[in-house]
Scaffold this motif. Structure first.
Motif, PDB file in Angstrom:
ATOM      1  N   HIS A  86       0.842  -1.202   0.000  1.00  0.00           N
ATOM      2  CA  HIS A  86       0.000   0.000   0.000  1.00  0.00           C
ATOM      3  C   HIS A  86       0.878   1.254   0.000  1.00  0.00           C
ATOM      4  O   HIS A  86       0.696   2.171  -0.809  1.00  0.00           O
ATOM      5  CB  HIS A  86      -0.910  -0.018   1.239  1.00  0.00           C
ATOM      6  N   ASN A  87       1.870   1.274   0.905  1.00  0.00           N
ATOM      7  CA  ASN A  87       2.739   2.449   1.031  1.00  0.00           C
ATOM      8  C   ASN A  87       3.632   2.635  -0.196  1.00  0.00           C
ATOM      9  O   ASN A  87       3.954   3.768  -0.565  1.00  0.00           O
ATOM     10  CB  ASN A  87       3.604   2.339   2.282  1.00  0.00           C
ATOM     11  N   SER A 131      -3.526   9.607   3.762  1.00  0.00           N
ATOM     12  CA  SER A 131      -4.747   9.900   4.524  1.00  0.00           C
ATOM     13  C   SER A 131      -5.986   9.965   3.641  1.00  0.00           C
ATOM     14  O   SER A 131      -7.082   9.611   4.085  1.00  0.00           O
ATOM     15  CB  SER A 131      -4.590  11.226   5.271  1.00  0.00           C
ATOM     16  N   PHE A 132      -5.823  10.409   2.384  1.00  0.00           N
ATOM     17  CA  PHE A 132      -7.010  10.728   1.589  1.00  0.00           C
ATOM     18  C   PHE A 132      -7.235   9.844   0.363  1.00  0.00           C
ATOM     19  O   PHE A 132      -8.342   9.855  -0.186  1.00  0.00           O
ATOM     20  CB  PHE A 132      -6.959  12.201   1.147  1.00  0.00           C
ATOM     21  N   LEU A 133      -6.229   9.096  -0.070  1.00  0.00           N
ATOM     22  CA  LEU A 133      -6.478   8.213  -1.209  1.00  0.00           C
ATOM     23  C   LEU A 133      -7.391   7.062  -0.787  1.00  0.00           C
ATOM     24  O   LEU A 133      -7.151   6.437   0.252  1.00  0.00           O
ATOM     25  CB  LEU A 133      -5.157   7.640  -1.737  1.00  0.00           C
ATOM     26  N   PRO A 134      -8.424   6.778  -1.561  1.00  0.00           N
ATOM     27  CA  PRO A 134      -9.341   5.679  -1.187  1.00  0.00           C
ATOM     28  C   PRO A 134      -8.606   4.337  -1.123  1.00  0.00           C
ATOM     29  O   PRO A 134      -7.911   3.958  -2.079  1.00  0.00           O
ATOM     30  CB  PRO A 134     -10.380   5.688  -2.318  1.00  0.00           C
ATOM     31  N   GLU A 135      -8.753   3.643  -0.018  1.00  0.00           N
ATOM     32  CA  GLU A 135      -8.082   2.360   0.146  1.00  0.00           C
ATOM     33  C   GLU A 135      -8.558   1.338  -0.881  1.00  0.00           C
ATOM     34  O   GLU A 135      -7.782   0.480  -1.317  1.00  0.00           O
ATOM     35  CB  GLU A 135      -8.312   1.828   1.564  1.00  0.00           C
ATOM     36  N   GLU A 136      -9.819   1.444  -1.267  1.00  0.00           N
ATOM     37  CA  GLU A 136     -10.362   0.510  -2.259  1.00  0.00           C
ATOM     38  C   GLU A 136      -9.655   0.672  -3.600  1.00  0.00           C
ATOM     39  O   GLU A 136      -9.357  -0.318  -4.283  1.00  0.00           O
ATOM     40  CB  GLU A 136     -11.865   0.735  -2.424  1.00  0.00           C
ATOM     41  N   LEU A 137      -9.366   1.921  -3.975  1.00  0.00           N
ATOM     42  CA  LEU A 137      -8.664   2.185  -5.233  1.00  0.00           C
ATOM     43  C   LEU A 137      -7.253   1.606  -5.183  1.00  0.00           C
ATOM     44  O   LEU A 137      -6.795   0.962  -6.143  1.00  0.00           O
ATOM     45  CB  LEU A 137      -8.613   3.695  -5.488  1.00  0.00           C
ATOM     46  N   ILE A 138      -6.555   1.820  -4.078  1.00  0.00           N
ATOM     47  CA  ILE A 138      -5.203   1.282  -3.921  1.00  0.00           C
ATOM     48  C   ILE A 138      -5.234  -0.240  -3.988  1.00  0.00           C
ATOM     49  O   ILE A 138      -4.377  -0.877  -4.619  1.00  0.00           O
ATOM     50  CB  ILE A 138      -4.585   1.739  -2.582  1.00  0.00           C
ATOM     51  N   ALA A 139      -6.220  -0.846  -3.340  1.00  0.00           N
ATOM     52  CA  ALA A 139      -6.334  -2.308  -3.329  1.00  0.00           C
ATOM     53  C   ALA A 139      -6.542  -2.849  -4.751  1.00  0.00           C
ATOM     54  O   ALA A 139      -5.964  -3.883  -5.127  1.00  0.00           O
ATOM     55  CB  ALA A 139      -7.478  -2.729  -2.425  1.00  0.00           C
ATOM     56  N   LYS A 140      -7.356  -2.164  -5.551  1.00  0.00           N
ATOM     57  CA  LYS A 140      -7.602  -2.604  -6.928  1.00  0.00           C
ATOM     58  C   LYS A 140      -6.333  -2.484  -7.776  1.00  0.00           C
ATOM     59  O   LYS A 140      -6.029  -3.377  -8.584  1.00  0.00           O
ATOM     60  CB  LYS A 140      -8.727  -1.776  -7.543  1.00  0.00           C
ATOM     61  N   LEU A 141      -5.598  -1.390  -7.591  1.00  0.00           N
ATOM     62  CA  LEU A 141      -4.348  -1.209  -8.324  1.00  0.00           C
ATOM     63  C   LEU A 141      -3.331  -2.284  -7.945  1.00  0.00           C
ATOM     64  O   LEU A 141      -2.655  -2.859  -8.804  1.00  0.00           O
ATOM     65  CB  LEU A 141      -3.771   0.183  -8.046  1.00  0.00           C
TER      66      LEU A 141
END
Length: 225
Positions: A86-87, A131-141
């Motif tokens: 994620h990071n 803090s502000f990027l949607p976690e769902e978007l990161i997970a999909k990427l």
């Protein structure tokens, strides 16, 4: 990290770097053989004049660029996409912005101040995006990149080499001679990615990149003595 795990990863770093050096050796033997058969391949046509000039005029800046800035930012742009955490995906975005900052910030003022502004800005942006990027978007990427690990690894290795054409020419061009000149960077990108996959952290290709650049810099020193 347990001591045995750390020791294994350190050994793996030097094992991969040894393999990279062996590949360099074989490639440059091939290059010498090629040059002997086809003398029209004028490798002296292209020189890394910008790097040599920087090393001659400001060796401290050159050292920091080669051993600190380039390994962190370039690995952040290329190797962070290989099975990213994620990071690491957020770090990828920060490194892209840091590279942009190198060209956007005014050239006036001390270069160390410019680096400090880029560093501070990158830290602030990282905290903001985390803090502000949607976690769902990161997970999909992440899921997409994990599914295409080998493709991302090989593609980023090639692109890593390709961007270094700028070391030899001011305006982008591509030909067989330039491909041969950047091929060692493609090899390096391949092994940096391999180490990322094996050691499961972006830290290790950054360290290997710094080691590689530091040793190359030592070999360049006699040119300026």
């Amino acid at each position: 990290m347990p001591e045995t795990d750390l020791l294994f990863k350190l050994k793996n770093l030097f094992r991969n770097y040894g393999m990279l050096l062996a590949c360099y050796f074989i490639f440059f033997l091939f290059l010498g053989f090629l040059n002997a058969i086809f003398p029209e391949f004028d490798f002296d046509k292209y020189e890394q004049s910008g790097l040599f000039k920087l090393m001659d005029e400001n060796p401290l800046k050159f050292a920091l660029m080669a051993v600190v800035f380039a390994p962190i930012v370039e690995e952040g742009v290329f190797r962070s996409l290989i099975r990213p955490s994620h990071n690491e995906l957020i770090f990828f975005l920060c490194c892209l912005l840091a590279l942009s900052g190198m060209y956007i910030l005014p050239t006036q003022g001390h270069w160390l101040l410019k680096f400090a502004v880029i560093l501070l800005g990158s830290v602030i942006i990282f905290i903001f995006l985390k803090s502000f990027l949607p976690e769902e978007l990161i997970a999909k990427l992440r899921h997409f990149l994990y599914r295409h690990t080998t493709t991302v690894w090989l593609l980023t290795s090639f692109l890593f080499g390709l961007v270094h054409i700028g070391n030899y020419v001011e305006a982008f061009e591509i030909n067989l001679l330039l491909i041969l000149l950047i091929f060692p960077r493609i090899l390096a990108g391949y092994f940096f990615g391999k180490l990322k996959l094996e050691n499961h952290s972006l830290l290790w290709p950054i360290l290997m990149h710094a080691l590689n650049n530091g040793i190359i810099m030592l070999f360049m020193l006699p040119r300026f003595l």
